[in-house]
Design a protein around this motif. Sequence first.
Motif, PDB file in Angstrom:
ATOM      1  N   LEU A  25       0.549   5.096   8.605  1.00 17.79           N
ATOM      2  CA  LEU A  25       1.497   4.700   7.562  1.00 17.79           C
ATOM      3  C   LEU A  25       2.840   4.358   8.193  1.00 17.79           C
ATOM      4  N   LYS A  26       3.425   3.272   7.686  1.00 25.04           N
ATOM      5  CA  LYS A  26       4.703   2.820   8.252  1.00 25.04           C
ATOM      6  C   LYS A  26       5.824   2.945   7.244  1.00 25.04           C
ATOM      7  N   GLU A  27       7.024   3.132   7.738  1.00 22.30           N
ATOM      8  CA  GLU A  27       8.224   3.034   6.904  1.00 22.30           C
ATOM      9  C   GLU A  27       9.284   2.325   7.731  1.00 22.30           C
ATOM     10  N   ILE A  31      11.785   0.874  -1.231  1.00 20.00           N
ATOM     11  CA  ILE A  31      10.687   0.143  -0.561  1.00 20.00           C
ATOM     12  C   ILE A  31      10.583   0.635   0.878  1.00 20.00           C
ATOM     13  N   VAL A  32       9.429   1.167   1.248  1.00 18.68           N
ATOM     14  CA  VAL A  32       9.301   1.656   2.624  1.00 18.68           C
ATOM     15  C   VAL A  32       8.596   0.653   3.518  1.00 18.68           C
ATOM     16  N   CYS A  33       7.722  -0.190   2.935  1.00 15.87           N
ATOM     17  CA  CYS A  33       7.122  -1.247   3.733  1.00 15.87           C
ATOM     18  C   CYS A  33       6.460  -2.276   2.829  1.00 15.87           C
ATOM     19  N   THR A  34       6.123  -3.400   3.421  1.00 16.08           N
ATOM     20  CA  THR A  34       5.434  -4.467   2.678  1.00 16.08           C
ATOM     21  C   THR A  34       4.079  -4.682   3.340  1.00 16.08           C
ATOM     22  N   LEU A  35       3.032  -4.755   2.519  1.00 16.01           N
ATOM     23  CA  LEU A  35       1.687  -4.949   3.072  1.00 16.01           C
ATOM     24  C   LEU A  35       1.255  -6.389   2.782  1.00 16.01           C
ATOM     25  N   HIS A  36       0.486  -6.955   3.718  1.00 15.66           N
ATOM     26  CA  HIS A  36       0.132  -8.379   3.616  1.00 15.66           C
ATOM     27  C   HIS A  36      -1.380  -8.584   3.605  1.00 15.66           C
ATOM     28  N   GLU A  95       9.737  14.957   8.484  1.00 18.00           N
ATOM     29  CA  GLU A  95      10.005  14.680   7.057  1.00 18.00           C
ATOM     30  C   GLU A  95       8.755  14.205   6.342  1.00 18.00           C
ATOM     31  N   LYS A  96       8.067  13.259   6.978  1.00 15.25           N
ATOM     32  CA  LYS A  96       6.904  12.654   6.311  1.00 15.25           C
ATOM     33  C   LYS A  96       5.770  13.687   6.212  1.00 15.25           C
ATOM     34  N   VAL A  97       5.669  14.540   7.216  1.00 15.89           N
ATOM     35  CA  VAL A  97       4.615  15.549   7.156  1.00 15.89           C
ATOM     36  C   VAL A  97       4.892  16.525   6.008  1.00 15.89           C
ATOM     37  N   GLU A 109       5.984   3.514  12.573  1.00  8.19           N
ATOM     38  CA  GLU A 109       4.958   4.440  12.089  1.00  8.19           C
ATOM     39  C   GLU A 109       5.568   5.802  11.799  1.00  8.19           C
ATOM     40  N   VAL A 110       5.194   6.392  10.667  1.00  6.15           N
ATOM     41  CA  VAL A 110       5.767   7.697  10.320  1.00  6.15           C
ATOM     42  C   VAL A 110       4.691   8.766  10.158  1.00  6.15           C
ATOM     43  N   LEU A 111       3.443   8.329   9.974  1.00  4.13           N
ATOM     44  CA  LEU A 111       2.374   9.313   9.783  1.00  4.13           C
ATOM     45  C   LEU A 111       1.051   8.733  10.260  1.00  4.13           C
ATOM     46  N   GLY A 169      -4.233   2.601  -0.812  1.00  4.45           N
ATOM     47  CA  GLY A 169      -4.726   3.368  -1.957  1.00  4.45           C
ATOM     48  C   GLY A 169      -5.885   4.305  -1.684  1.00  4.45           C
ATOM     49  N   LYS A 170      -6.183   4.546  -0.395  1.00  2.00           N
ATOM     50  CA  LYS A 170      -7.311   5.456  -0.199  1.00  2.00           C
ATOM     51  C   LYS A 170      -6.881   6.905   0.044  1.00  2.00           C
ATOM     52  N   LEU A 171      -5.602   7.111   0.285  1.00  2.00           N
ATOM     53  CA  LEU A 171      -5.156   8.500   0.515  1.00  2.00           C
ATOM     54  C   LEU A 171      -5.469   9.367  -0.693  1.00  2.00           C
ATOM     55  N   ALA A 172      -5.110   8.866  -1.856  1.00  2.00           N
ATOM     56  CA  ALA A 172      -5.314   9.646  -3.078  1.00  2.00           C
ATOM     57  C   ALA A 172      -6.801   9.903  -3.303  1.00  2.00           C
ATOM     58  N   LEU A 173      -7.644   8.911  -2.936  1.00  2.00           N
ATOM     59  CA  LEU A 173      -9.079   9.072  -3.173  1.00  2.00           C
ATOM     60  C   LEU A 173      -9.668  10.144  -2.246  1.00  2.00           C
ATOM     61  N   ALA A 193      -5.671  13.624  -4.294  1.00  2.00           N
ATOM     62  CA  ALA A 193      -4.255  13.922  -4.552  1.00  2.00           C
ATOM     63  C   ALA A 193      -3.644  12.792  -5.373  1.00  2.00           C
ATOM     64  N   PRO A 194      -2.445  13.014  -5.934  1.00  2.00           N
ATOM     65  CA  PRO A 194      -1.799  11.913  -6.653  1.00  2.00           C
ATOM     66  C   PRO A 194      -1.397  10.800  -5.688  1.00  2.00           C
ATOM     67  N   ARG A 195      -1.153   9.613  -6.235  1.00  2.00           N
ATOM     68  CA  ARG A 195      -0.719   8.487  -5.400  1.00  2.00           C
ATOM     69  C   ARG A 195       0.568   8.834  -4.666  1.00  2.00           C
ATOM     70  N   ALA A 196       0.614   8.514  -3.355  1.00  3.22           N
ATOM     71  CA  ALA A 196       1.792   8.857  -2.555  1.00  3.22           C
ATOM     72  C   ALA A 196       2.909   7.831  -2.701  1.00  3.22           C
ATOM     73  N   ALA A 197       2.595   6.684  -3.302  1.00  2.00           N
ATOM     74  CA  ALA A 197       3.610   5.635  -3.443  1.00  2.00           C
ATOM     75  C   ALA A 197       3.270   4.750  -4.637  1.00  2.00           C
ATOM     76  N   THR A 198       4.295   4.019  -5.076  1.00  2.00           N
ATOM     77  CA  THR A 198       4.076   3.019  -6.123  1.00  2.00           C
ATOM     78  C   THR A 198       3.814   1.687  -5.427  1.00  2.00           C
ATOM     79  N   ILE A 199       2.866   0.896  -5.977  1.00  2.00           N
ATOM     80  CA  ILE A 199       2.578  -0.398  -5.350  1.00  2.00           C
ATOM     81  C   ILE A 199       2.972  -1.510  -6.325  1.00  2.00           C
ATOM     82  N   ILE A 200       3.826  -2.419  -5.853  1.00  2.00           N
ATOM     83  CA  ILE A 200       4.360  -3.489  -6.703  1.00  2.00           C
ATOM     84  C   ILE A 200       4.154  -4.843  -6.017  1.00  2.00           C
TER      85      ILE A 200
HETATM   86  P1  CMP Z   1      -2.351   6.296  -2.017  1.00  2.00           P
HETATM   87  O1  CMP Z   1      -1.552   7.519  -1.916  1.00  2.00           O
HETATM   88  O2  CMP Z   1      -3.733   6.401  -2.515  1.00  2.00           O
HETATM   89  O3  CMP Z   1      -1.534   5.230  -2.874  1.00  2.00           O
HETATM   90  C1  CMP Z   1      -0.356   4.663  -2.325  1.00  2.00           C
HETATM   91  C2  CMP Z   1      -0.730   4.016  -1.021  1.00  2.00           C
HETATM   92  O4  CMP Z   1       0.275   3.377  -0.304  1.00  2.00           O
HETATM   93  C3  CMP Z   1      -1.210   5.081  -0.070  1.00  2.00           C
HETATM   94  O5  CMP Z   1      -2.424   5.593  -0.555  1.00  2.00           O
HETATM   95  C4  CMP Z   1      -1.274   4.300   1.236  1.00  2.00           C
HETATM   96  O6  CMP Z   1      -2.517   3.658   1.372  1.00  2.00           O
HETATM   97  C5  CMP Z   1      -0.197   3.227   1.026  1.00  2.00           C
HETATM   98  N1  CMP Z   1       0.950   3.393   1.928  1.00  2.00           N
HETATM   99  C6  CMP Z   1       1.367   2.488   2.823  1.00  2.00           C
HETATM  100  N2  CMP Z   1       2.448   2.935   3.487  1.00  2.00           N
HETATM  101  C7  CMP Z   1       2.741   4.161   2.987  1.00  2.00           C
HETATM  102  C8  CMP Z   1       3.744   5.140   3.280  1.00  2.00           C
HETATM  103  N3  CMP Z   1       4.693   4.940   4.209  1.00  2.00           N
HETATM  104  N4  CMP Z   1       3.709   6.299   2.602  1.00  2.00           N
HETATM  105  C9  CMP Z   1       2.781   6.524   1.664  1.00  2.00           C
HETATM  106  N5  CMP Z   1       1.823   5.643   1.350  1.00  2.00           N
HETATM  107  C10 CMP Z   1       1.777   4.457   1.975  1.00  2.00           C
END
Ligand code: CMP
Length: 723
Positions: A150-152, A94-99, A190-192, A156-158, A105-109, A113-120
């Motif tokens: 983006l935070k971890e 778990i890198v962060c919690t969103l509220h 690392e994140k880049v 902020e990491v990116l 979810g817009k990075l992939a759109l 690109a594929p989703r950068a993270a799993t959302i649970i």
């Molecule tokens: P997306 O890649 O479309 O799907 C996963 C989403 O998680 C990503 O877009 C971001 O909007 C969100 N997100 C929030 N924090 C992070 C993080 N540290 N690294 C990657 N994705 C993150």
Amino acid sequence: FLLQLAPEAILRQILRKPPENRTEDDIDIVYEEIMNIKAFSHLSNTVKKELSAVIAFESIEKKSTTLFKQGDRGTCWYIILRGSVNVVIASKGIVCTLHEGDDFGKLALVNEAPRAATIITNEMDCQFLRVDKVHFDRILKDNEASIVRLKECGKEVLILQKMSMKQQQSKKNENEPTNFKYMVMAGTPEKVIDYLLETRMNNNNFEEQFNKENLFEDFLLTFPIFITWKHMTNSLLRHYKIDELNFRQMEDYIVDNKKRVARFILLWFKISVDAFLNCKTIWVFLDELIDLMEKDNLKHDNHFETELTSLRNIKETKEHYNVNLEMRGTIVYKADNSNSVRRMSNINEALFAQPPADTDKIFKLTAIKEFDEIICRLYCADHTYTTLKTTMDTKAEIIRNQAAEKLNLDNSVDYTLVELKSDNERYIFNETELNLATTLSLNGRIFISHKDHLDALTTLPEQEGATVGSIFKLESFSSQEIAYYLTNHTWKLFYNIHPYEFIYLVFGRHNFNDITANLDLCRRNFNELQYWAITEVLLEKSLSRRVQILKKLIKIAGYCKEYKNLNSFFAIIIGLSNVAISRLTQTWEKLHNKVKRIFTQYESLIDSSRNYRRYRLLLSKFDPPLIPFVPLLIKDMTIVHEGNKTFVDQGLVNFEKMHLLAQTLRMIQDCKSGSFQIQSPATLSMKKMNFPNVLQEYFDQIKVIDNQKRLMQLSYCLEHRKL
Ligand code: CMP
């Protein structure tokens, strides 16, 4: 009926309707509601209205439900209405919690690109607004907020900025629809690297992507500024070994991920072949990667065959390179008592045939390597000296200790190495500095001095430079022939410079533990030519001969320009614009008007106003390959370096700075592209076949005066100040 329901329930009901069933009233109700949502606050009313017609509602009752998985294809964008979600990354957890109010979810759109993270989901009864990809692409892609942070672990990491691909110096067709991508503004190294792997190395677009934008290239051109090679290869290995982290349910993702790492290496090799071939860290890493991949290939039904073949090809190239390097041997340079740093001929000359053999083009065998040797003199206060032979990358501290031993000096730590310039200025070498001899000013000499007695040092008589002119020795050569020689010579020097040398120089060599000798020699050549022009004019006492020399130098500069050798062109013109020359009114008066006009025209090209606009315009008219005005490249990078922080926001690498630096570095690469073949002058007859040797000998031995005070004295002797 609608009015009887609570407003929230009405809203939900509308949002559950498919877009085609929504009435104007429905859309107005949604519009009123979404006005207040943070994620939409930057959008125009028209866009919000459009969105109201399509936005959907989704609720998830159970805690720990997965909305989507890292590596999935992106199908929609979410805004949290109620509850919270965890962002989980395979290698990190778990890198962060969103509220509530946050979106994801817009990075992939945007990046396709594929989703950068799993959302649970992180609690029961989570509610979301959802915009599906078709609507996102149509309504939001152009209008969506341009900055994403983006935070971890709370930091902020990116930081990303959306950019149209046309905004970049794109090589793409004007008529294609605008395409957006998130560019990196700042981030942890690392994140880049993760981001590049995930968004720029995908199956179908990685090479094509590379042609459209510069993110990956800029990263590779500048990474030594913020991480070591070891750090970089470790990150790639960590990324490759993702399966060791027990994510077995993500088989496809793992295979794709491994392929991305391989593609990263392939592109890296393509972009910086010579840096790649020379770095030992890379070879240890590549062996390990190929090993791992061979094992994985067996495990995953030969999935990695293509990537493996390409990686093995790189390894073969390296082996070939090693053989060539062995043939080349160590080159010894001499920087003892003349101005030039000269190559001594203990090498296989065939490798240096002109034009460079094909292997040299790939491997840059003529470039100075860190293990090459240099013979230099170290002077004592009483002007006695000792001669040392060291490798190019020997540090000042070691040179000092060796010299102290040879000179029988006790307590070598009390001594320091210092450059004494011809104008008596001193530069004390930092103990960690490398390749000292190539960095000296033209008539500068290295002294070893007790730290308490630095003031007692006096210059050697030879540091004064020339006492008689020498250009008459070139009488039998036309200006064009001299320019032809200078251009071929300068091209070799320029070609051998690696872009990283510019970084080492601008950011301080000692920070990198690497040499800048090739760049040093090119800069030295520029200075030599500049002071040669000044010296030759000032050492000629006869007015008429002085006028002839001036004319010849202007003509040489003109031919250099014609040969697209702007470095030598500027060296001579800047030399002749030196106040010691420009004040010689009588000399200039005698010069033919036509030549004077030409000179004024040339001089206007070195005008620094509006950031050297005239020169930059001239440059844009030439096709590569060409030799640019090298000192300006250094100046451009220095201005970017001094005007921008390398790290921002608690240690994130400032990528806007990296993009700016890379602009210059890419320009340098561009100038070197293609084969540099200039037509030899028609006048070069058979009898002058050994002309390059004659000219090389001349330029290797020239002595110049680089002390401005002395130049002014000479100038006043020639033409007294007018009362
Ligand atoms: P997306 O890649 O479309 O799907 C996963 C989403 O998680 C990503 O877009 C971001 O909007 C969100 N997100 C929030 N924090 C992070 C993080 N540290 N690294 C990657 N994705 C993150």
